[in-house]
Design a protein around this motif. Sequence first.
Motif, PDB file in Angstrom:
ATOM      1  N   ALA A 230      70.721  59.334  81.068  1.00 35.90           N
ATOM      2  CA  ALA A 230      71.020  57.966  81.482  1.00 35.90           C
ATOM      3  C   ALA A 230      70.396  57.001  80.492  1.00 35.90           C
ATOM      4  O   ALA A 230      69.218  57.106  80.160  1.00 35.90           O
ATOM      5  N   GLY A 231      71.191  56.090  79.956  1.00 34.08           N
ATOM      6  CA  GLY A 231      70.706  55.140  78.970  1.00 34.08           C
ATOM      7  C   GLY A 231      70.513  55.745  77.596  1.00 34.08           C
ATOM      8  O   GLY A 231      69.883  55.138  76.736  1.00 34.08           O
ATOM      9  N   GLY A 232      71.063  56.932  77.349  1.00 36.18           N
ATOM     10  CA  GLY A 232      70.880  57.622  76.083  1.00 36.18           C
ATOM     11  C   GLY A 232      71.521  56.922  74.906  1.00 36.18           C
ATOM     12  O   GLY A 232      71.054  57.019  73.791  1.00 36.18           O
ATOM     13  N   VAL A 233      72.602  56.207  75.129  1.00 38.34           N
ATOM     14  CA  VAL A 233      73.234  55.417  74.087  1.00 38.34           C
ATOM     15  C   VAL A 233      73.132  53.964  74.526  1.00 38.34           C
ATOM     16  O   VAL A 233      73.698  53.571  75.535  1.00 38.34           O
ATOM     17  N   ASP A 234      72.384  53.183  73.776  1.00 43.45           N
ATOM     18  CA  ASP A 234      72.167  51.780  74.111  1.00 43.45           C
ATOM     19  C   ASP A 234      72.484  50.937  72.884  1.00 43.45           C
ATOM     20  O   ASP A 234      71.784  51.015  71.877  1.00 43.45           O
ATOM     21  N   ILE A 235      73.547  50.140  72.950  1.00 49.24           N
ATOM     22  CA  ILE A 235      73.945  49.337  71.796  1.00 49.24           C
ATOM     23  C   ILE A 235      73.226  47.992  71.751  1.00 49.24           C
ATOM     24  O   ILE A 235      73.394  47.235  70.814  1.00 49.24           O
ATOM     25  N   GLY A 236      72.439  47.674  72.781  1.00 48.94           N
ATOM     26  CA  GLY A 236      71.617  46.474  72.762  1.00 48.94           C
ATOM     27  C   GLY A 236      72.299  45.190  73.169  1.00 48.94           C
ATOM     28  O   GLY A 236      71.673  44.146  73.183  1.00 48.94           O
ATOM     29  N   SER A 237      73.583  45.232  73.486  1.00 48.82           N
ATOM     30  CA  SER A 237      74.324  44.054  73.930  1.00 48.82           C
ATOM     31  C   SER A 237      75.116  44.421  75.165  1.00 48.82           C
ATOM     32  O   SER A 237      75.676  45.512  75.240  1.00 48.82           O
ATOM     33  N   TYR A 238      75.180  43.500  76.142  1.00 48.24           N
ATOM     34  CA  TYR A 238      75.777  43.876  77.435  1.00 48.24           C
ATOM     35  C   TYR A 238      76.736  42.827  77.982  1.00 48.24           C
ATOM     36  O   TYR A 238      76.890  42.694  79.180  1.00 48.24           O
ATOM     37  N   ASN A 239      77.405  42.074  77.144  1.00 50.09           N
ATOM     38  CA  ASN A 239      78.300  41.027  77.612  1.00 50.09           C
ATOM     39  C   ASN A 239      79.632  41.580  78.116  1.00 50.09           C
ATOM     40  O   ASN A 239      80.035  41.320  79.234  1.00 50.09           O
ATOM     41  N   ASP A 240      80.318  42.335  77.285  1.00 54.49           N
ATOM     42  CA  ASP A 240      81.634  42.897  77.610  1.00 54.49           C
ATOM     43  C   ASP A 240      81.707  44.284  76.963  1.00 54.49           C
ATOM     44  O   ASP A 240      82.383  44.475  75.956  1.00 54.49           O
ATOM     45  N   VAL A 241      80.999  45.256  77.541  1.00 55.86           N
ATOM     46  CA  VAL A 241      80.861  46.587  76.935  1.00 55.86           C
ATOM     47  C   VAL A 241      82.143  47.385  77.145  1.00 55.86           C
ATOM     48  O   VAL A 241      82.647  47.485  78.257  1.00 55.86           O
ATOM     49  N   ARG A 242      82.646  47.980  76.062  1.00 55.58           N
ATOM     50  CA  ARG A 242      83.926  48.684  76.088  1.00 55.58           C
ATOM     51  C   ARG A 242      83.861  50.008  75.346  1.00 55.58           C
ATOM     52  O   ARG A 242      82.993  50.239  74.524  1.00 55.58           O
ATOM     53  N   ALA A 243      84.839  50.855  75.645  1.00 60.05           N
ATOM     54  CA  ALA A 243      85.035  52.117  74.928  1.00 60.05           C
ATOM     55  C   ALA A 243      86.449  52.100  74.366  1.00 60.05           C
ATOM     56  O   ALA A 243      87.401  51.813  75.095  1.00 60.05           O
ATOM     57  N   LEU A 244      86.588  52.394  73.105  1.00 53.15           N
ATOM     58  CA  LEU A 244      87.898  52.435  72.463  1.00 53.15           C
ATOM     59  C   LEU A 244      88.486  53.827  72.631  1.00 53.15           C
ATOM     60  O   LEU A 244      87.866  54.823  72.271  1.00 53.15           O
ATOM     61  N   ILE A 245      89.687  53.891  73.182  1.00 49.63           N
ATOM     62  CA  ILE A 245      90.401  55.153  73.370  1.00 49.63           C
ATOM     63  C   ILE A 245      91.567  55.190  72.388  1.00 49.63           C
ATOM     64  O   ILE A 245      92.430  54.316  72.402  1.00 49.63           O
ATOM     65  N   VAL A 246      91.568  56.205  71.526  1.00 45.99           N
ATOM     66  CA  VAL A 246      92.643  56.415  70.568  1.00 45.99           C
ATOM     67  C   VAL A 246      93.519  57.539  71.114  1.00 45.99           C
ATOM     68  O   VAL A 246      93.002  58.593  71.471  1.00 45.99           O
ATOM     69  N   PRO A 247      94.837  57.335  71.208  1.00 43.61           N
ATOM     70  CA  PRO A 247      95.710  58.368  71.780  1.00 43.61           C
ATOM     71  C   PRO A 247      95.801  59.611  70.906  1.00 43.61           C
ATOM     72  O   PRO A 247      95.516  59.557  69.704  1.00 43.61           O
ATOM     73  N   PHE A 248      96.214  60.734  71.508  1.00 41.65           N
ATOM     74  CA  PHE A 248      96.333  62.002  70.789  1.00 41.65           C
ATOM     75  C   PHE A 248      97.292  61.877  69.615  1.00 41.65           C
ATOM     76  O   PHE A 248      97.006  62.302  68.518  1.00 41.65           O
ATOM     77  N   ASP A 249      98.458  61.279  69.844  1.00 40.74           N
ATOM     78  CA  ASP A 249      99.458  61.161  68.782  1.00 40.74           C
ATOM     79  C   ASP A 249      99.252  59.837  68.054  1.00 40.74           C
ATOM     80  O   ASP A 249     100.048  58.929  68.138  1.00 40.74           O
TER      81      ASP A 249
END
Length: 96
Positions: free
Chosen positions: A21-40
């Motif tokens: 828990a908290g292992g990856v901390d980017i230091g900013s918390y306004n609008d935290v997102r994950a980019l998903i790239v499709p398989f194709d």
Amino acid sequence: MDVIGSGLQSRWMGPVVMDTAGGVDIGSYNDVRALIVPFDNDSFTFSYDAMPINNAGTSYEVSAFYDNTTRNGLVVGSVTHDTWKTGVYFQGRTTN
């Protein structure tokens, strides 16, 4: 990591697991997102998805975990591949 089957081979596999828990901390918390790239992602009919971090999913070849406001973040993915595509699986949540 398990490889099941016959006649299989790999030059190198390098799983990276962060299961703290908290292992990856980017230091900013306004609008935290994950980019998903499709398989194709090699065609012109793909769409990326920058979903809120309070999700789980798999991105192929590369992913980014970032604050959309400050653009601070972390990019992870493969450097090379011959036949198979790599996947980045995540389960995320905000900490604030």
